[in-house]
Design an enzyme around this catalytic site. Structure first.
Site, PDB file in Angstrom:
ATOM      1  CG  HIS A 101      -2.097  -0.938   1.104  1.00  0.00           C
ATOM      2  ND1 HIS A 101      -1.936  -2.284   1.362  1.00  0.00           N
ATOM      3  CD2 HIS A 101      -3.406  -0.766   0.795  1.00  0.00           C
ATOM      4  CE1 HIS A 101      -3.099  -2.902   1.229  1.00  0.00           C
ATOM      5  NE2 HIS A 101      -4.007  -2.018   0.881  1.00  0.00           N
ATOM      6  CD  GLU A 112     -14.561  -1.765   2.161  1.00  0.00           C
ATOM      7  OE1 GLU A 112     -13.728  -0.916   2.509  1.00  0.00           O
ATOM      8  OE2 GLU A 112     -14.263  -2.807   1.558  1.00  0.00           O
ATOM      9  CB  CYS A 123     -10.534   2.334   4.837  1.00  0.00           C
ATOM     10  SG  CYS A 123     -11.462   0.787   4.742  1.00  0.00           S
ATOM     11  CB  CYS A 124     -15.751   2.513   6.074  1.00  0.00           C
ATOM     12  SG  CYS A 124     -15.539   1.111   4.947  1.00  0.00           S
ATOM     13  N   GLY A 154      -1.026  -2.160  -6.063  1.00  0.00           N
ATOM     14  CA  GLY A 154      -1.852  -3.201  -5.470  1.00  0.00           C
ATOM     15  C   GLY A 154      -3.231  -2.705  -5.074  1.00  0.00           C
ATOM     16  CG  HIS A 155      -6.169  -0.410  -2.260  1.00  0.00           C
ATOM     17  ND1 HIS A 155      -6.941   0.547  -2.895  1.00  0.00           N
ATOM     18  CD2 HIS A 155      -6.958  -0.915  -1.262  1.00  0.00           C
ATOM     19  CE1 HIS A 155      -8.121   0.623  -2.311  1.00  0.00           C
ATOM     20  NE2 HIS A 155      -8.167  -0.258  -1.324  1.00  0.00           N
ATOM     21  CG  HIS A 210     -10.647  -4.947  -2.659  1.00  0.00           C
ATOM     22  ND1 HIS A 210     -10.888  -3.596  -2.596  1.00  0.00           N
ATOM     23  CD2 HIS A 210     -10.517  -5.362  -1.378  1.00  0.00           C
ATOM     24  CE1 HIS A 210     -10.892  -3.211  -1.337  1.00  0.00           C
ATOM     25  NE2 HIS A 210     -10.678  -4.270  -0.567  1.00  0.00           N
ATOM     26  CD  GLU A 241     -12.422  -5.625   2.604  1.00  0.00           C
ATOM     27  OE1 GLU A 241     -12.600  -5.375   3.807  1.00  0.00           O
ATOM     28  OE2 GLU A 241     -11.629  -4.987   1.885  1.00  0.00           O
ATOM     29  CB  CYS A 269     -14.562   2.059   1.193  1.00  0.00           C
ATOM     30  SG  CYS A 269     -13.748   2.865   2.588  1.00  0.00           S
TER      31      CYS A 269
END
Length: 668
Positions: free
Chosen positions: A157, A339, A414-415, A206-207, A271, A323, A341
């Site tokens: 990340h 989720e 994160c949310c 990756g994200h 994801h 997720e 997010c």
């Protein structure tokens, strides 16, 4: 306010010089829209007075701030769980900055500066900023490699952190004119430009989110290298060797949207949050570079998601393991993940798709998500949250991925911090413009200030949406003005539950939406879902539009096996659910016969003010012996889905059977 206007003028002037092409439609900045709407102003104010302070406080109490302080000293031990915990500070700064733009606050402004100082001290000399490594680079967790970037394509990340930093830094600069955070971000972005690209290091993040962040940095600085790097990162996907035959998404690249090049992807996969950020980044790059292959790909992906992979209340990401999106039509209720997010990302992406195409169907999805599957993620108190958003809670069935009650924060938070930054930006989704075309996308009371051919234009909305369909718009141009006013006629008001055949109304309504100008009904054409009213506008012109607010029974495509013979309830843009609190402690036992007629009533004292639905239904009852089952008459009370779980823990359901076909026995 004069200072903010100057900043925006400088930005827009520089932006005009820096950009040669962009989205054909431009949103009206949230700073140019002042709300008077009860539904949203109360939420935005709660975000300002409760959620932002609580988020900063939790960043301090959980060690997120301490991580930066230890990184500055280059000693200690990373004291939170995930290497992306840095982003909770970045996102809270972003939300606080948006809030400062709308509501100046010297105390908050000074606190944000103090956080930025702490962040800046943690940055390494060459621009690298990532506390999980900097604190003690010789002893890092499993998610990190022994060197920078070596696990970026998986779970380090590092670039994800950078992307959220850029978005926070741009928001702070735009709100305050200060460069303290922006300079930190520029130093880091320049490091990425030196490190990654053709002939340099290759990686598919990756994200995703760094792509969106780099685009924002490009918009502010005009540095073309940032836009080129965003495009490079997107194009790197699909080139890593994976075990293509493995059904494990972590091994075959699907989870990362990395199983094939993005231009060859045609299905929402992996994801869900990562996917939304990738598709948003692709839209940005397509708009700014004219990349038609990106555009073709995201058009196909959007059709797949809305046609086969979206829940009835706008949520996405059905599968808890990863997720992620499931297969086509894999939308289970009892184990729905959804989720928060991902809902926020869905809003980001659909706004961009509208700006590219100018079609109302994208705002239809945005609105459904916003009023339902997104704000369900934050409690009415502003400081309790859902990470996941359930479709069904039933006594006797427990699943580790399904949250039955709200939490103050999460180990992975994160949310909550994503909600912080989304809420104050909502005024920016109401209006958009392309030359003489002015789009009204959302129906939220307040005043928007625009420019049409360098002439001032003010539009004031007065309504009680989403509870009432009576809408009024007052148009005040600075002088007589030729302008095409484009009012979105929502799909839900045109017999369309969603812009696909995934869900539909059980009974079509045949009510033409009436529009009046200065008290007289007008004929209008519908173009891409918008009622177009073209005339020479003068100060004080009034437009009225009345949207039908009937209670609609929504049914699912027959390929959604779990929802066969069931209905969901919708009124206007709002989806409804039954909760234990209003229904004798149960919700899973309710049957809604096809002849049920619903009545509506606004309850100002309930759940901060909601319209409830009531109707005569059946309820399955089990006698005291547990051996006999019968149905009894009862009155159903349904509340807006977003408002559930604000009164304790208990059963809830969105889908209701219309008759008993079989009985499923659950044992505790």
């Amino acid at each position: 306010m004069r200072k903010l206007c100057l900043i925006l003028f400088i930005f827009c002037s520089f932006f005009a010089l820096a950009q040669k092409q962009d989205y054909p439609i431009q949103p009206v900045a949230f700073t140019n829209v002042k709300l008077t709407d009860h539904f949203w102003t109360s939420r935005i104010e709660t975000n300002r007075t409760v959620t932002i302070p609580a988020s900063f406080a939790r960043c301090e109490s959980t060690g997120r701030v301490k991580n930066f302080q230890m990184a500055a000293e280059r000693k200690g031990k990373f004291c939170t769980t995930y290497p992306f915990d840095d982003t909770d500070i970045y996102k809270t700064i972003e939300g606080a900055s948006y809030s400062l733009a709308l509501h100046p606050d010297k105390k908050l402004d000074a606190y944000v500066d103090s956080m930025i100082t702490i962040v800046g001290k943690a940055q390494e000399a060459d621009g690298y900023l990532y506390t999980a490594r900097t604190i003690d680079p010789l002893h890092v967790g499993d998610w990190l490699g022994t060197e920078r970037w070596v696990k970026e394509q998986e779970n380090s990340h590092e670039l994800y952190n950078a992307g959220h930093m850029y978005e926070g830094a741009v928001a702070h600069f735009m709100a305050t004119g200060k460069r303290n955070f922006l300079n930190i971000a520029i130093k880091n972005a320049d490091l990425l430009v030196r490190t990654f690209g053709p002939g340099k290091r290759h990686v598919a993040p990756g994200h995703e989110v760094v792509e969106m962040g780099l685009v924002k940095m490009y918009r502010v600085t005009g540095k073309k290298e940032y836009l080129a790097l965003a495009k490079f990162f997107i194009e790197e996907r699909g080139h890593k060797e994976y075990n293509k035959k493995s059904k494990n998404p972590y091994e075959n690249g699907v989870y990362w949207q990395d199983d094939k090049p993005v231009v060859d992807q045609d299905e929402a996969e992996g994801h869900a949050v990562r996917a939304m950020y990738l598709y948003s980044g692709m839209a940005d790059v397509a708009a700014l570079t004219g990349d038609k292959e990106f555009l073709t790909a995201i058009d196909k992906i959007w059709n797949n998601m809305v046609g086969k992979k979206m829940y009835v209340q706008g949520s996405i990401g059905a599968v808890g393991d990863g997720e992620r999106f499931g297969a086509n039509y894999e939308l289970p209720n009892a184990t729905a993940y959804n989720e928060t997010c991902a809902a926020i990302g869905n809003v980001f992406w659909n706004e961009r798709m509208f700006l590219l195409h100018g079609e109302s169907k994208y705002i239809d999805v945005l609105e459904k998500t916003l009023y339902n599957g997104l704000i369900s993620g934050v409690g009415l108190d502003g400081k309790s949250f859902f990470y996941t958003n359930a479709m069904q809670i039933q006594d006797g069935f427990n699943h580790p991925d399904i949250e039955r009650e709200r939490a103050g924060w999460f180990t992975c938070s994160c949310c909550p911090t994503n909600v912080v930054r989304l809420m104050p930006s909502i005024p920016g989704y109401i209006y958009a413009q392309n030359g003489n075309d002015v789009f009204v996308n959302l129906f939220i009371s307040g005043t928007g200030n625009l420019k049409v051919n360098n002439k001032g234009l003010q539009i004031t909305q007065q309504n009680n949406y989403p509870w009432d369909g009576g809408l009024q718009f007052t148009v005040n141009p600075a002088g007589s003005m030729d302008m095409n006013l484009k009012l979105r006629i929502p799909g839900w008001a045109q017999n369309q539950a969603v812009p696909s055949d995934l869900y539909s109304y059980q009974t079509a309504q045949n009510k033409k939406v009436e529009i009046k100008v200065n008290g007289k009904a007008v004929d209008y054409i519908i173009q891409n879902g918008y009622a177009v009213i073209s005339k020479k506008w003068k100060k004080g012109d009034k437009v009225e539009m009345n949207l039908p607010m009937d209670v609609q029974r929504v049914v699912a495509n027959e390929k959604l096996a779990e929802d066969n013979n069931k209905v969901a309830l919708q009124r206007g843009p709002v989806m409804y659910c039954a909760e234990w609190k209003d229904n004798d402690g149960k919700a899973a036992n309710i049957i809604i016969p096809q002849n049920t007629i619903f009545t509506t009533a606004y309850k100002p004292e309930l759940l901060n003010g909601v319209t409830v639905l009531t109707g005569d239904v059946k309820a399955v009852q089990v006698d005291s012996s547990g051996l006999s089952i019968s149905t009894q008459n009862k009155t159903l009370t349904a509340i807006p889905y977003y408002s559930w779980a604000n009164r304790g823990k208990g059963e809830m359901t969105v889908w209701f059977p219309q008759q008993v076909k079989y009985v499923e026995l659950l044992t505790k």
